[in-house]
Design an enzyme around this catalytic site. Structure first.
Site, mmCIF file in Angstrom:
data_model
loop_
_atom_site.group_PDB
_atom_site.id
_atom_site.type_symbol
_atom_site.label_atom_id
_atom_site.label_comp_id
_atom_site.label_asym_id
_atom_site.label_seq_id
_atom_site.Cartn_x
_atom_site.Cartn_y
_atom_site.Cartn_z
ATOM 1 N N LYS A 231 0.871 -1.185 0.000
ATOM 2 C CA LYS A 231 0.000 0.000 0.000
ATOM 3 C C LYS A 231 0.904 1.229 0.000
ATOM 4 C CE LYS A 231 -4.076 1.954 2.249
ATOM 5 N NZ LYS A 231 -3.669 3.352 2.030
ATOM 6 N N ARG A 236 -4.676 8.068 -4.429
ATOM 7 C CA ARG A 236 -5.395 7.164 -5.314
ATOM 8 C C ARG A 236 -5.897 7.953 -6.521
ATOM 9 N NH1 ARG A 236 -9.028 2.838 -4.067
ATOM 10 N NH2 ARG A 236 -9.546 1.738 -6.017
ATOM 11 N N ARG A 251 -9.736 9.874 -6.307
ATOM 12 C CA ARG A 251 -10.646 8.777 -5.934
ATOM 13 C C ARG A 251 -12.081 9.241 -5.754
ATOM 14 N NH1 ARG A 251 -9.480 6.573 0.015
ATOM 15 N NH2 ARG A 251 -11.698 6.117 -0.041
ATOM 16 N N GLU A 276 -1.883 4.410 -7.973
ATOM 17 C CA GLU A 276 -1.394 5.376 -6.989
ATOM 18 C C GLU A 276 -0.481 6.369 -7.683
ATOM 19 O OE1 GLU A 276 -1.833 6.053 -2.718
ATOM 20 O OE2 GLU A 276 -2.714 4.584 -4.092
ATOM 21 N N LYS A 402 -7.458 -3.645 3.482
ATOM 22 C CA LYS A 402 -6.224 -2.893 3.691
ATOM 23 C C LYS A 402 -5.696 -3.216 5.080
ATOM 24 C CE LYS A 402 -8.819 1.361 4.794
ATOM 25 N NZ LYS A 402 -9.030 2.772 4.415
#
Length: 540
Positions: A231, A236, A251, A276, A402
């Site tokens: 991550k 995003r 996002r 990302e 996550k």
């Protein structure tokens, strides 16, 4: 205008999400075009009235009020629009081409958008004279673009979906192809016309979100069913390209192409990818990735200079694909989508696009060890994705998880405070805090390392606000410096996601996502952490 003002008042005083949704839905149902479209634009940050600036508003109010009295009033209230709406003393009404009893939101917006800067002063003065306190507040929030009423663009779109009994994903796919006052959108929502056809194929699609994994999940999940990825600590993004038009979205669906023209112009593919946005070099170009603080240099800008693009080069670390060309592949399993994504990325510029690597593991324990010691400081945890998962809009429990690194903690001392906004405008709720370090000829001093405005309860906010009021030692505009000495001050435990070097802070570092996790009234300021301790964390 009155109905819009009433809506803002009620939204501010309604804490629950469902309550706000109901207010918005009722407003859209009861308000005619084009007023509701302009209200929607204002709520979602899509309304531009460039001729009205905060400096002009201050000049107008100072025509009617003593400057010192206004400064004290603004300091007490903490919000420019609210202050002016409360202290404004109307002059004797004059005949105007807008009826003060029936002035509509659309009339005001359309009139202000047509004005030159020289004309704006007189029109704003007349409007402030003619409107009541609530309507003045709504007008000022409208022209400054700073609503701060707890309504996100996503929430407003959800209210539209409920109002029109439509899928929010359909609304989001249309969003960037439509302009205020959204007449085509409301006609479709009310079934008076077909769904609008957009001229551009480079549209935004609702993103798939992950849920935090919990300890009990590991007992029922089979690691063989999942792929793991790092991550990354960027933002995003979704990149949508088609028919020669490329767009970059956040996002939440905000078009951020203007801030990153280098990445937008570099894309050669057709389709939609998810990934990302990071600063530095891709793994394909063998250059190190840089921290989130570097990325912040380019965020929230409409345009960027060539020098900034050179100093802070961006790239996309891709981890999913929604459309391959014009083919929608969101219903295909993750492993199939990833194969397609790998082929697409391989054909793109290696300095602008790379593929998010998979993390090999055979057990949750092995993955836990990797999570605790990631290979790159720009990693903030792991993503777990079911191998058979389709790409689903929203936050479904199960397909994606996550697993972030445990937050770091430090004891810091309050140094500065500022009033909040909205329902917090009467409280000091934005806090800057620091840690101790030794400087030549000064001995031990506090240096700022972060700022936080959440993490505490309402009861704890009362305690913090009371401390600021009783211990203010200096003022810098709206900012209050508070007493912070080795034996007198306020210690807070701060949780944060990471540290980055920062030339903007005297300490040389800045905390990533800091939040106040505990009030340490049991500690003296001299017992707070030192800069050397944080520097050691930075180097690990």
């Amino acid at each position: 205008m009155k109905s819009f003002a009433d809506l803002l008042d009620r939204l501010v005083l309604t804490p629950s999400r469902n309550g706000k949704l109901k207010l918005l839905e009722d407003y859209f149902r009861a308000t005619p075009d084009p007023d509701r479209g302009y209200a929607l634009a204002a709520l979602t940050g899509g309304l531009e009235i460039g001729s009205v600036k905060p400096a002009l508003l201050r000049e107008l109010v100072l025509e009617r009020m003593d400057e010192v009295l206004f400064r004290y009033s603004y300091d007490y209230v903490g919000d420019l629009a609210e202050t002016i709406s409360l202290v404004w003393e109307p002059a004797t009404p004059k005949d105007q081409d807008i009826d003060p009893q029936s002035v509509r939101l659309s009339q005001i917006v359309e009139r202000l958008q047509k004005l030159s800067r020289n004309e704006t002063r007189g029109v704003m003065r007349d409007l402030l004279d003619r409107l009541g306190t609530s309507e003045r507040f709504a007008l000022l929030k409208l022209v400054t673009g700073g609503l701060r009423i707890g309504v996100s663009a996503r929430l407003a779109k959800q209210a539209l979906a409920s109002f029109g009994n439509k899928d929010i994903e359909d609304i989001e796919s249309l969003w960037h192809g439509l302009k205020p006052p959204y007449l085509e959108l409301f006609a479709w929502l009310e079934d008076r016309s077909e769904k609008p056809e957009l001229a551009t194929p480079a549209i935004f699609h609702s993103v798939m979100l992950a849920t935090p994994i919990e300890d009990r999940d590991f007992a029922i999940l089979d690691p063989a069913d999942f792929a793991a990825e790092w991550k990354w600590d960027g933002i995003r993004v979704q990149m949508s390209c088609g028919s020669g038009r490329n767009r970059l979205y956040s996002r939440s669906g905000d078009d951020i192409s203007g801030a990153f023209p280098d990445i937008v112009e570099a894309a050669r593919f057709e389709g939609v990818i998810d990934g990302e946005l990071l600063v530095g070099g891709t793994s394909r170009s063998n250059q190190p990735t840089r921290t989130f603080s570097d990325l912040q240099q380019r965020l929230n800008r409409k345009t960027v200079t060539a020098r900034m693009m050179e100093d802070y080069p961006v790239f996309i670390r891709a981890y999913d694909i929604l459309f391959d060309g014009s083919q929608d592949i969101r219903s295909e399993p993750f492993v199939t989508r990833r194969e397609r994504l790998a082929t697409l990325i391989e054909a793109e510029r290696p300095d602008r696009f790379d593929l998010s690597p998979l993390v090999a593991f055979s057990s949750w324990q092995e993955l836990e060890e990797l999570r605790a010691s990631p290979p790159d400081p720009v990693i903030e945890g792991l993503m777990l994705k079911r191998l058979d998962s389709t790409y689903q809009a929203g936050r479904a429990k199960g397909p994606w998880f996550k697993w972030k690194r445990d937050p770091m903690n430090a004891d810091a001392v309050l140094m500065y405070a500022q009033r909040g906004h909205g329902k917090r405008s009467s409280y000091y709720s934005d806090f800057t805090f620091g840690v101790w370090t030794s400087l030549p000829d000064e001995g031990d001093v506090l240096v700022p390392v972060g700022k936080a405005y959440f993490g505490f309860t309402d009861q704890e906010l009362e305690i913090l606000d009371r401390f600021v009021r009783n211990n203010t030692v200096d003022r810098f505009g709206p900012v209050r410096a508070v007493r912070a000495e080795p034996d007198h001050g306020f210690v807070v435990e701060v949780a944060f996601e990471g540290l980055a070097r920062s030339s903007r802070h005297k300490s040389g570092i800045a905390m990533r996502f800091p939040r106040i996790s505990r009030l340490r009234q049991d500690k003296l300021p001299r017992e707070a952490d030192r800069l050397e301790t944080l520097m050691a964390l930075l180097s690990n």
